[in-house]
Each structure stands twice: as C-alpha cells, then as structure tokens.
Scaffold this motif. Sequence first.
Motif, PDB file in Angstrom:
ATOM      1  N   ILE A  59      -2.535   7.069   4.873  1.00 24.41           N
ATOM      2  CA  ILE A  59      -2.890   6.363   3.636  1.00 24.41           C
ATOM      3  C   ILE A  59      -4.061   5.422   3.883  1.00 24.41           C
ATOM      4  O   ILE A  59      -4.999   5.346   3.074  1.00 24.41           O
ATOM      5  CB  ILE A  59      -1.676   5.592   3.080  1.00 24.41           C
ATOM      6  N   SER A  60      -4.042   4.701   5.002  1.00 24.69           N
ATOM      7  CA  SER A  60      -5.109   3.741   5.290  1.00 24.69           C
ATOM      8  C   SER A  60      -6.461   4.433   5.405  1.00 24.69           C
ATOM      9  O   SER A  60      -7.491   3.883   4.984  1.00 24.69           O
ATOM     10  CB  SER A  60      -4.799   2.973   6.575  1.00 24.69           C
ATOM     11  N   GLN A  61      -6.474   5.630   5.968  1.00 17.83           N
ATOM     12  CA  GLN A  61      -7.734   6.356   6.140  1.00 17.83           C
ATOM     13  C   GLN A  61      -8.269   6.864   4.804  1.00 17.83           C
ATOM     14  O   GLN A  61      -9.481   6.816   4.548  1.00 17.83           O
ATOM     15  CB  GLN A  61      -7.532   7.517   7.114  1.00 17.83           C
ATOM     16  N   VAL A  62      -7.372   7.353   3.955  1.00 19.54           N
ATOM     17  CA  VAL A  62      -7.799   7.812   2.636  1.00 19.54           C
ATOM     18  C   VAL A  62      -8.321   6.635   1.823  1.00 19.54           C
ATOM     19  O   VAL A  62      -9.345   6.732   1.133  1.00 19.54           O
ATOM     20  CB  VAL A  62      -6.641   8.523   1.904  1.00 19.54           C
ATOM     21  N   LEU A  63      -7.627   5.499   1.904  1.00 20.08           N
ATOM     22  CA  LEU A  63      -8.071   4.309   1.189  1.00 20.08           C
ATOM     23  C   LEU A  63      -9.447   3.872   1.685  1.00 20.08           C
ATOM     24  O   LEU A  63     -10.331   3.524   0.882  1.00 20.08           O
ATOM     25  CB  LEU A  63      -7.050   3.184   1.371  1.00 20.08           C
ATOM     26  N   ALA A  64      -9.653   3.872   3.000  1.00 16.74           N
ATOM     27  CA  ALA A  64     -10.948   3.473   3.546  1.00 16.74           C
ATOM     28  C   ALA A  64     -12.055   4.408   3.064  1.00 16.74           C
ATOM     29  O   ALA A  64     -13.158   3.952   2.719  1.00 16.74           O
ATOM     30  CB  ALA A  64     -10.888   3.463   5.076  1.00 16.74           C
ATOM     31  N   TYR A  65     -11.752   5.703   3.014  1.00 16.50           N
ATOM     32  CA  TYR A  65     -12.777   6.663   2.580  1.00 16.50           C
ATOM     33  C   TYR A  65     -13.172   6.421   1.123  1.00 16.50           C
ATOM     34  O   TYR A  65     -14.358   6.360   0.789  1.00 16.50           O
ATOM     35  CB  TYR A  65     -12.265   8.094   2.751  1.00 16.50           C
TER      36      TYR A  65
END
Length: 303
Positions: free
Chosen positions: A198-204
């Motif tokens: 989730i954190s990576q998708v949010l960052a993207y």
Amino acid sequence: MGTLYLVSTPIGNLEDITLRALRVLREVGLIAAEDVRLTQRLLARYQITVPCISYHEHNKLAKVDELLTALVQGDVALVADSGTPGMSAPGFELVSACIAAGYTVVPIPGPSAPLAALVSSGIPTDQFIYLGFLPRRGAERRALLNSLAEFPQTLVCFEAPHRLNDALADMLAILGDRRMAAARELTRPQEEFRRQRISQVLAYYTAHRPRGDFTLVVEGRRWAAVRKPQAQSPSDAELRLPPEEQLPSEAAVAARLRELRDLGKSGSAAARQVARELKLNKSLVYQIWIGLDQEPRTQTPES
C-alpha cells in the motif's frame, strides 16, 4: 409475461461481450440503460436498433412502474454503463419489484471489473469481500476500514481518482502496509496494474496524478485464524488464550521460511513443512512465502 434480463456489458473493450448478450439485446423489446448515450455506442457497434430508455440512480424509483408495464408487453434488458447491472449500478430496486410481481429475472453474465482485478492481482481469490465504492467522507471510510481490519478475506473496492490517495492513506494507517493491486482502466489500451505494498502504491500516485477508473484489491489480514482445526473442540481455557499464545508470530513463520528458502526448498515444500511443524494452514503459510522480501540468499553449506 415478459422476462427481465440483466445483461453484463463491456467494462472498457467493446469486444468483451458475449454472443448470448448480443442475442438478448437484439431480441428484447426495450433496453433500460444507465446512460443511454454510452449504451447507444455499444448498440451501434453491433448494429442493434432496439429502443432504449434511461434507468439511472436519480430516476430508478420513478421508472419501476414504467418498466413493469413494459414487461407486460414483452422482454426487457437492463444494462449498466459497464459491467453487471446491480453491481455498484442501479438494478436492485427493479429486480426486487420484478420478483415481487412474478416476473422472471435472468442474469446474462459477462465482464466484471471486480473479478478481473481480483484474479489478476496475485492476491488470494478463494474468499473476498466486495465493497463497491468506498464511502466518500473520510470518517465513514475509516469506520468501514476499521470494521474490516481483522478479516482474513481479500478486500475489493472501487475508488475515484481524486479520492485515491486519501483512501490509500487511510488503508495504510488502519490496515497496515499490506500487499495490494491497484488496477486502472481495465481492458482499455491504457490498462495498468500496480502490484505492490500500500505504501508503494500511495507513493507512486502521490508523485503521479491518478487518472481513470480504479479497482483496488487488498489482501486480508493474513495472520488471522490460521491454526488448523483440531479433531476436538478447544476447551474454554484454550478459547480464552490471547492470539499470541495460540499462534507463532508471522515474523517467526517468515524467518523459518527464509531458512528453508536459503536451503533450497521450493515455496510449496517450505510451506508444507512449516505448516506441518507449526500445525498451521498451508495455504496461508504459502502466502507469507509469497510476501517475503527479496533478500539476498545465503549460500547453502557444502556437505
């Protein structure tokens, strides 16, 4: 008496329609469409000239009597803008009224954005909870996520691009940094999957403006109720034990899987061995194997 057909239509690519759906759309006397203009494009593509009337969120109650009257004369098809009518689209009230009035209701299955995203996500598909669109208000969205935080089932939902980052931030805060898939513009030329934490998708999507329709698939709480069922029911004393006394931690299971991975064990063999050693459910142990970080593997000692 006519029949109400619930006809699934393409979610993007107009080629994704079944032969049965095309036949039904040609044969009915009337088509009730969520957006007549969108439906007319589909009908024109396949040279279907059946008349359409609108049936959408703002007139669905007023249209029920008109459609029941039409069913006296013949068959009616209900279509959504895309996918299956009644799934995050108007249809429930009309279906209920038709059943109560004694009309036959027939589903014509076909494209489904939630299922397309789910089966392509790489996240367990055996049990899932479909949420439709997440609540627009932050407080309501967070309350819903809190109510689902302990569920082991995969979560599937829709989200609008302008609310995506707020929803992802709430998921990260409430559910933790779980694996997920964000599917954008399914079946269209610009289709995109982001299969990350989730954190990576949010960052993207913080760095790149979200565009298009999103279907989100989020893994359930992996470490809930994974102990294999025993032959006999546990005693009251066992039932009162806190979860950490009944189960090894997820970190401990992951550490044991890493040991076996470094020894050259395959995922299936490692999951089977750990499940046997710790009396756990193999399929959920295997999900931890899948979620292991990509770490450098130690060399297998020479014998």
